[in-house]
Design a protein around this motif. Structure first.
Motif, mmCIF file in Angstrom:
data_model
loop_
_atom_site.group_PDB
_atom_site.id
_atom_site.type_symbol
_atom_site.label_atom_id
_atom_site.label_comp_id
_atom_site.label_asym_id
_atom_site.label_seq_id
_atom_site.Cartn_x
_atom_site.Cartn_y
_atom_site.Cartn_z
ATOM 1 N N UNK A 98 0.803 -1.228 0.000
ATOM 2 C CA UNK A 98 0.000 0.000 0.000
ATOM 3 C C UNK A 98 0.839 1.283 0.000
ATOM 4 N N UNK A 99 2.144 1.116 0.269
ATOM 5 C CA UNK A 99 2.956 2.335 0.191
ATOM 6 C C UNK A 99 3.966 2.252 -0.945
ATOM 7 N N UNK A 100 3.890 1.189 -1.759
ATOM 8 C CA UNK A 100 4.724 1.113 -2.955
ATOM 9 C C UNK A 100 6.199 0.881 -2.685
ATOM 10 N N UNK A 101 6.503 -0.143 -1.878
ATOM 11 C CA UNK A 101 7.908 -0.454 -1.562
ATOM 12 C C UNK A 101 8.235 -1.846 -2.127
ATOM 13 N N UNK A 102 9.330 -1.973 -2.892
ATOM 14 C CA UNK A 102 9.632 -3.275 -3.494
ATOM 15 C C UNK A 102 10.257 -4.278 -2.515
ATOM 16 N N UNK A 103 9.608 -5.420 -2.368
ATOM 17 C CA UNK A 103 10.132 -6.515 -1.529
ATOM 18 C C UNK A 103 10.062 -7.797 -2.346
ATOM 19 N N UNK A 104 11.005 -8.705 -2.095
ATOM 20 C CA UNK A 104 10.961 -10.018 -2.756
ATOM 21 C C UNK A 104 10.981 -11.091 -1.672
ATOM 22 N N UNK A 105 9.938 -11.886 -1.632
ATOM 23 C CA UNK A 105 9.830 -12.928 -0.593
ATOM 24 C C UNK A 105 10.124 -14.285 -1.202
#
Ligand SMILES: Cc1ncc(C[n+]2csc(CCOP(=O)(O)OP(=O)(O)O)c2C)c(N)n1
Length: 573
Positions: A98-105
């Motif tokens: 919702x805040x537009x932060x790139x994460x890779x799980x």
């Protein structure tokens, strides 16, 4: 071939994936311990190109990754084992989405033939985060078939590119069968090869964004405004907002930039608006004829009301393509901002007195605030904010917790030129300290976190990662004895003090000093006004995490806020 030996296949598979992530520019990885994820973990451990962080609590690890990604502007990677470990990422997944932060799980899983049979630590991990991720892929079981390996590499590229382009979370689920541990000799050989790999320059993935053009008629509308106003809420890592100052210059527009908007200070930026716009009588002379909105929904109550009540004024919202932002339902036109705006060589026709009026109001409000912020014992939340923001080095960052801190910075603080971060995607009070720790790890400068006592206690497992922090990070805990923001609710006025205190404000008896001692973290208690600046100045010079617990008076703090919200513009303003 050694990679074809049964015990090496999973490790080789993980290594191929991990190398592609490195080639795509990934740097930070937060790894949580577990057995099923062994080959992924060892693949990262064997590659010196990554900076590895260990987080035993996956919930806190995920928020740390959020901070790392916010600060570095690049996707941060998370690795966990199967089962509820993955579910613990959920709050941070929501905040990142919702805040537009790139994460890779990267989650390890049992292979499909074990699923749905009650096998230990096995849950349904497929699309566990529902619609939040921008990319999900069930990677498939490891093998050394060239086509499978090509597909695997492509999935790493997709994860990076989609998490960046679509500003959010990529989730890849990796089924692994035993044995997980590679032959130590094969691991050593891979480590050796990775040394070369980590030194090889790879063209990193980066989005080439041009500029966005608005049509001529659009510009002629904008430049004909006599009272144009620019409002910027908190923004995400990828929002291309460097053009705000040139835009303001062209239109001669005041800019109301909230903490977290990352808009640099200029002669157009106005502070203190959360204070002087509270009183609607002050709006006289400050009503715009054009409002341009950027970033997320503003935090400021006064600003939201101003937008709401000015719904007859032309409001144009420039939005991150993934996030429809118009909580006040007051914008007339929504434009997806996919690239920075090209500002043509045009001249606005703003009334000469318009920007001056805002500047004068800001100045008068600050003078009024000065009068109300005299030192007192016990100290107030507002006084702490004003002193900390006064003394904080220019080259430093600030993280603001939700609840009062994010609002008090607008009301009492000065945030000229500082890098300010907030978690406003879902506005939770969870994972705030973990986020600040992630921010600090990926930042070259000292930083400070302003946080209430409840939010701090909510995330004490963050302190497990404090040893990873190399720069100074001062955690200023505003201990006002509970969640005092609830004093703004009608329930607080309803003469049900016991219910209010028990169920809402929830004061705790936790000894913050003892918590810090348990984690071997410096703790300094501040209760008098003259202690604030010297204590902060000392701690912001010291490497690592330090807690400065400020015992503040909740009643006085509320009174001070109300006093500022009651500021009245006089004729001379
Ligand atoms: C995860 C989560 N749980 C609950 C809430 C509701 N909530 C909002 S503010 C707040 C209290 C925060 O108290 P504190 O951190 O001490 O700050 P203060 O209100 O004193 O500024 C709570 C529980 C929330 N926003 N997020």
């Amino acid at each position: 071939m050694q990679e074809n030996e049964p015990q090496n296949i999973a490790f080789y598979w993980s290594t191929v994936f991990v190398r592609t992530l490195f080639e795509e520019g990934v740097q930070h990885v937060v790894i949580s311990p577990g057995s099923r994820s062994t080959s992924l973990t060892l693949a990262f451990s064997a590659h010196s190109g990554f900076t590895k962080h260990i987080g035993v609590d996956e919930r806190s690890a995920a928020f740390t990754a959020l901070g790392l990604a916010k600060s570095s502007g690049k996707p941060a990677v998370l690795v966990c084992t199967s089962g509820t470990a993955l579910a613990n990422y959920y709050p941070a997944v929501i905040e990142a989405s919702q805040s537009g932060v790139p994460l890779i799980i990267l989650s390890a899983d049992r292979p499909p033939h074990y699923r749905g049979l009650g096998a230990s630590q096995t849950i349904d991990q497929l699309k566990i985060f529902g619609n939040y991720p921008v990319f999900f892929h069930e990677v498939g079981e490891p093998d050394t078939n060239p086509r499978s390996l090509k597909r695997l590499q492509l999935s790493a590229m997709q994860a990076v590119q989609q998490s960046v382009d679509e500003t959010g979370v990529a989730h890849l689920n990796f089924p692994f069968s035993k044995p997980f541990e590679p032959d130590p000799k094969f691991l050593k050989k891979t480590e050796f090869e990775n040394e070369k790999h980590s030194r090889k320059p790879f063209p990193k993935y980066s989005q080439q964004i041009g500029e966005m053009e608005l049509g001529e008629t659009f510009w002629s509308d904008l430049i004909s405004a006599e009272k144009p106003l620019i409002i910027v809420g908190p923004t995400s890592v990828s929002d291309p907002l460097d053009f705000i100052t040139p835009l303001a210059r062209t239109l001669e527009a005041p800019v109301l930039a909230e903490p977290g908007s990352q808009v640099p200070i200029s002669r157009h930026t106005i502070q203190g608006f959360d204070g002087f716009l509270r009183n609607t009588a002050n709006w006289n002379g400050l009503n715009a004829d054009l409002i341009l909105r950027f970033g997320q929904q503003p935090v400021s109550k006064a600003l939201n009301e101003y937008l709401d009540k000015n719904s007859d004024v032309m409001q144009v919202s420039f939005m991150n393509p993934k996030q429809w932002v118009d909580g006040s339902l007051s914008s007339h036109k929504q434009i997806q901002l996919k690239a920075p705006l090209n500002i043509p060589d045009v001249t606005g026709s703003a009334d000469k007195k318009w920007l001056k009026k805002w500047k004068k109001t800001e100045k008068d409000f600050k003078a009024f605030r000065e009068e109300h912020l005299h030192p007192s014992t016990p100290i107030t939340d507002g006084y702490v904010f004003s002193k900390v923001s006064e003394t904080q080095p220019k080259k430093s960052f600030v993280m603001l917790s939700n609840s009062f801190p994010v609002r008090d910075m607008s009301l009492f603080g000065e945030f000229d030129g500082k890098e300010i971060y907030v978690n406003r995607g879902a506005a939770g009070i969870d994972g705030i300290t973990s986020t600040a720790i992630g921010l600090s790890i990926a930042n070259e400068n000292p930083g400070c976190l302003m946080i209430g006592d409840i939010a701090f206690i909510h995330d004490t497992n963050a302190l497990l990662m404090a040893k990873e922090v190399k720069q100074p990070l001062v955690i200023v805990v505003l201990n006002n004895g509970g969640g005092t923001i609830f004093r703004m609710l009608p329930i607080h006025q309803m003469r049900m003090k016991d219910k209010y205190t028990t169920y809402f404000e929830t004061p705790q008896n936790t000894k913050i000093a003892a918590l810090c001692r348990a984690h071997d973290i410096d703790h300094i208690l501040v209760s008098r006004p003259e202690q604030i600046i010297p204590t902060f100045d000392k701690l912001i010079e010291k490497k690592g995490v330090h807690v400065m617990e400020c015992i503040t008076d909740a009643d006085e703090s509320m009174e001070q806020r109300h006093a500022l919200w009651n500021f009245k513009i006089t004729d001379s303003s």
